[in-house]
Write an enzyme that holds these catalytic residues in place. Structure first.
Site, PDB file in Angstrom:
ATOM      1  N   ASN A 135      34.943  43.994  43.438  1.00 38.42           N
ATOM      2  CA  ASN A 135      33.922  44.766  44.161  1.00 38.42           C
ATOM      3  C   ASN A 135      32.524  44.495  43.611  1.00 38.42           C
ATOM      4  O   ASN A 135      31.585  45.195  43.934  1.00 38.42           O
ATOM      5  CB  ASN A 135      34.244  46.269  44.095  1.00 38.42           C
ATOM      6  CG  ASN A 135      34.293  46.787  42.663  1.00 38.42           C
ATOM      7  OD1 ASN A 135      34.034  46.031  41.716  1.00 38.42           O
ATOM      8  ND2 ASN A 135      34.634  48.049  42.496  1.00 38.42           N
ATOM      9  N   HIS A 142      31.732  44.633  40.371  1.00 42.15           N
ATOM     10  CA  HIS A 142      31.375  45.364  39.147  1.00 42.15           C
ATOM     11  C   HIS A 142      31.233  44.415  37.959  1.00 42.15           C
ATOM     12  O   HIS A 142      31.875  43.372  37.893  1.00 42.15           O
ATOM     13  CB  HIS A 142      32.327  46.533  38.862  1.00 42.15           C
ATOM     14  CG  HIS A 142      33.695  46.179  38.373  1.00 42.15           C
ATOM     15  ND1 HIS A 142      34.804  46.931  38.681  1.00 42.15           N
ATOM     16  CD2 HIS A 142      34.150  45.180  37.583  1.00 42.15           C
ATOM     17  CE1 HIS A 142      35.862  46.406  38.085  1.00 42.15           C
ATOM     18  NE2 HIS A 142      35.505  45.347  37.425  1.00 42.15           N
ATOM     19  N   GLU A 178      30.415  50.333  38.693  1.00 43.95           N
ATOM     20  CA  GLU A 178      30.970  50.225  40.033  1.00 43.95           C
ATOM     21  C   GLU A 178      29.852  50.252  41.083  1.00 43.95           C
ATOM     22  O   GLU A 178      28.744  50.713  40.794  1.00 43.95           O
ATOM     23  CB  GLU A 178      31.918  51.408  40.285  1.00 43.95           C
ATOM     24  CG  GLU A 178      33.066  51.516  39.287  1.00 43.95           C
ATOM     25  CD  GLU A 178      34.206  50.546  39.566  1.00 43.95           C
ATOM     26  OE1 GLU A 178      33.964  49.444  40.104  1.00 43.95           O
ATOM     27  OE2 GLU A 178      35.354  50.891  39.246  1.00 43.95           O
TER      28      GLU A 178
HETATM   29  C1  F6R Z   1      36.174  44.025  31.278  1.00 42.61           C
HETATM   30  C2  F6R Z   1      35.228  44.346  32.314  1.00 42.61           C
HETATM   31  C3  F6R Z   1      35.479  44.125  33.761  1.00 42.61           C
HETATM   32  C4  F6R Z   1      36.196  42.826  34.083  1.00 42.61           C
HETATM   33  C5  F6R Z   1      36.421  42.674  35.592  1.00 42.61           C
HETATM   34  C6  F6R Z   1      37.173  41.410  35.934  1.00 42.61           C
HETATM   35  O1  F6R Z   1      35.641  44.337  29.993  1.00 42.61           O
HETATM   36  O2  F6R Z   1      34.220  44.843  31.973  1.00 42.61           O
HETATM   37  O3  F6R Z   1      34.244  44.144  34.430  1.00 42.61           O
HETATM   38  O4  F6R Z   1      35.445  41.748  33.602  1.00 42.61           O
HETATM   39  O5  F6R Z   1      37.141  43.776  36.046  1.00 42.61           O
HETATM   40  O6  F6R Z   1      38.466  41.508  35.429  1.00 42.61           O
HETATM   41  P1  F6R Z   1      39.462  40.260  35.445  1.00 42.61           P
HETATM   42  O7  F6R Z   1      38.876  39.240  34.546  1.00 42.61           O
HETATM   43  O8  F6R Z   1      40.752  40.816  34.899  1.00 42.61           O
HETATM   44  O9  F6R Z   1      39.551  39.806  36.869  1.00 42.61           O
END
Ligand code: F6R
Length: 243
Positions: free
Chosen positions: A136, A138, A143
């Site tokens: 999304n 983030h 968010e």
């Molecule tokens: C983790 C974090 C999140 C992840 C994001 C992507 O510390 O802050 O923003 O980087 O959710 O997650 P993955 O890499 O599991 O797709």
């Protein structure tokens, strides 16, 4: 913004690890902002290899992690504290007292978040911030919202994030509903930003975040305004960016 398109996850992890290694070599007592999730796991593996080969020394490196689930104890295998020890800290010569992660067991959000901002300030700020990218848009756990949150704060996780992260838990019900996260302001104050992203499922958000309008509805889009951002992705994640 600088984009490195690599052929696959291994190659992007190698590229990202090289960029972090260059930071450590040029400033051995640098402050690294670190991320969890699946995207940086390969990068951490490559950094461990470099340490084992005698090419990297973490003895003076300091770290500040982006975020932590609220309510999880440090020995919970889904806490980001646990993740960082499993995936990096326990395998390199970093001093435990030089590593910082928001404390998810602290009930009083305001005090814990203000304390974490003070910790980052006392380190002299972040030299290089590693980021992943949520579906999304983030970054950290910032968010989509109607404004860009400035400082470290407590967030209510959105359904889409709970859905995406349930793969690490026994069920979606076990995913904590809140987290402490650096704010967008905290992230933007890092001197350099390195974002790693892989997979076709991230192709739409990559195009939207870095080639669309800057809006708090896509938190990562703010990175377009940062003077030193490097995005390392695989072909699949970059497949929808306009050429
Ligand atoms: C983790 C974090 C999140 C992840 C994001 C992507 O510390 O802050 O923003 O980087 O959710 O997650 P993955 O890499 O599991 O797709």
């Amino acid at each position: 913004m600088k984009f490195y398109e690599e052929k696959d996850y291994d190659a992007l992890s190698q590229r990202a690890a090289n960029i972090i290694a260059a930071q450590i070599v040029t400033k051995p007592d640098c402050v690294l902002g670190l991320a969890t999730g699946s995207s940086p796991v390969g990068t951490y593996k490559r950094l461990i290899e470099k340490y084992e080969n005698g090419d990297l020394d973490f003895s003076q490196v300091k770290t500040a992690n982006l975020d932590e689930y609220k309510g999880l104890t440090r020995d919970n295998d889904q806490s980001y504290y646990y993740f960082m020890h499993e995936n990096l800290f326990d395998h390199v010569n970093i001093c435990p007292e030089n590593t910082n992660i928001p404390d998810g067991t602290k009930e009083d959000s305001e005090t814990e978040c203000a304390h974490y901002e003070e910790v980052i300030a006392s380190l002299g700020g972040v030299d290089l911030q590693l980021l992943g990218l949520g579906h999304n848009g983030h970054i950290g756990f910032n968010e989509p919202a109607c404004d860009f949150p400035q400082a470290t704060h407590c967030v209510d996780l959105q359904e889409s994030t709970i859905e995406a992260n349930k793969r690490f838990f026994a069920s979606a019900d076990d995913v904590p509903r809140q987290a402490y996260t650096m704010g967008i302001g905290t992230i933007m104050r890092a001197k350099k930003i390195l974002l790693v992203v892989s997979g076709e499922d991230k192709a739409d958000i990559v195009a939207k975040a870095f080639f669309g309008p800057v809006t708090p509805e896509v938190p990562a889009s703010i990175l377009q305004f940062h003077p030193d951002v490097t995005i390392v992705g695989d072909k699949a994640a970059f497949s929808k960016i306009p050429h």
